[in-house]
Motif scaffolding. Structure first.
Motif: not given
Length: 257
Positions: A121, A123, A126, A128, A136, A198, A202, A213, A219
């Motif tokens: 993916q 990024k 994430l 989440l 992060y 995650q 998703q 988010i 974060c």
């Protein structure tokens, strides 16, 4: 050489490192994050920046013992009297990190399912879940180049890892770096938990549920709480590792042989 002979002849600090590294292999296997005889975890030989311990190629993670680990140098030479060989990709990846990072006492690389899934993916992981907040803006990325058997990839691995302790190897797996096997293991554990969450979120979002988010400031604050060891937070593994070793000793202490 028998396990007993090796334990007697081995420097006590090296034997302790062998036991901890063997425990790390067993724990990865117990939690289903291994890949048959593939993947690898290494630990620097105490007092030697140019040598590290790694798994013999061909053994399952749940077969690894302290005495079966192979000692090699950063040029790939096997230094133990052993019939075992070492996975070439393992040498390429682990030697690159050990010889360039003083803090890389343990380097862990797996193809654990959820980490591989998020490595593809854009990024990566994430923010989440609380599990994910630790990482992060603190995950590195290394683009896939094929099986890691070319020495010239070492420079790019080191460059891409930079100051981070966790790197997603795109379409391939995850690499964690720790000052101890306990730290490297717990970073893998928390990342894999976050990645699983995650993927579940998703999947739910694909059915129409919106993802939430937290804002950047929240974060970042959470990440700093983990990395700055705020409150009663400790380095990963300081609390968990002794408990995990006790579990191994209760269930199968053969890793110590």
């Amino acid at each position: 050489m028998s396990a007993e002979d090796m334990a007697r002849r081995c420097d006590p600090a090296e034997w302790e490192a062998r036991v901890a590294l063997a425990a790390c292999y067993r724990l990865v296997a117990q939690l289903g994050m291994d890949d048959l005889i593939y993947n690898h975890i290494s630990a620097r030989v105490p007092g030697r920046d140019d040598q590290f311990l790694i798994n013999p190629y061909g053994l399952l993670f749940d077969e690894i013992t302290a005495s079966s680990l192979v000692r090699i140098d950063v040029d790939g030479r096997i230094l133990d009297d052993t019939a075992h060989t070492v996975n070439l990709a393992a040498f390429v990846i682990h030697a690159a990190i050990h010889k360039t990072s003083h803090d890389a006492a343990c380097v862990l690389h797996t193809h654990s399912d959820a980490s591989v899934a998020v490595s593809g993916q854009e990024k990566g992981l994430l923010p989440l879940s609380q599990f994910a907040m630790r990482f992060y803006d603190r995950q590195a990325f290394h683009d896939y180049e094929g099986v890691a058997i070319d020495l010239d990839e070492q420079a790019r691995l080191v460059r891409d890892l930079g100051p981070h302790k966790v790197m997603l190897m795109r379409n391939h797996g995850i690499l964690t770096v720790g000052r101890t096997p306990g730290e490297a293991f717990m970073l893998l554990y928390y990342f894999e938990r976050a990645a699983r969450i995650q993927l579940a979120m998703q999947a739910a979002a694909a059915s129409g549920a919106a993802l939430v988010i937290p804002p950047h400031a929240v974060c970042e604050r959470a990440a700093r709480q983990f990395w700055d060891l705020q409150g009663d937070i400790l380095i990963p593994g300081e609390r968990e590792w002794p408990a995990l070793m006790r579990r191994l000793d209760r269930t199968d202490p053969s890793y110590r042989h």
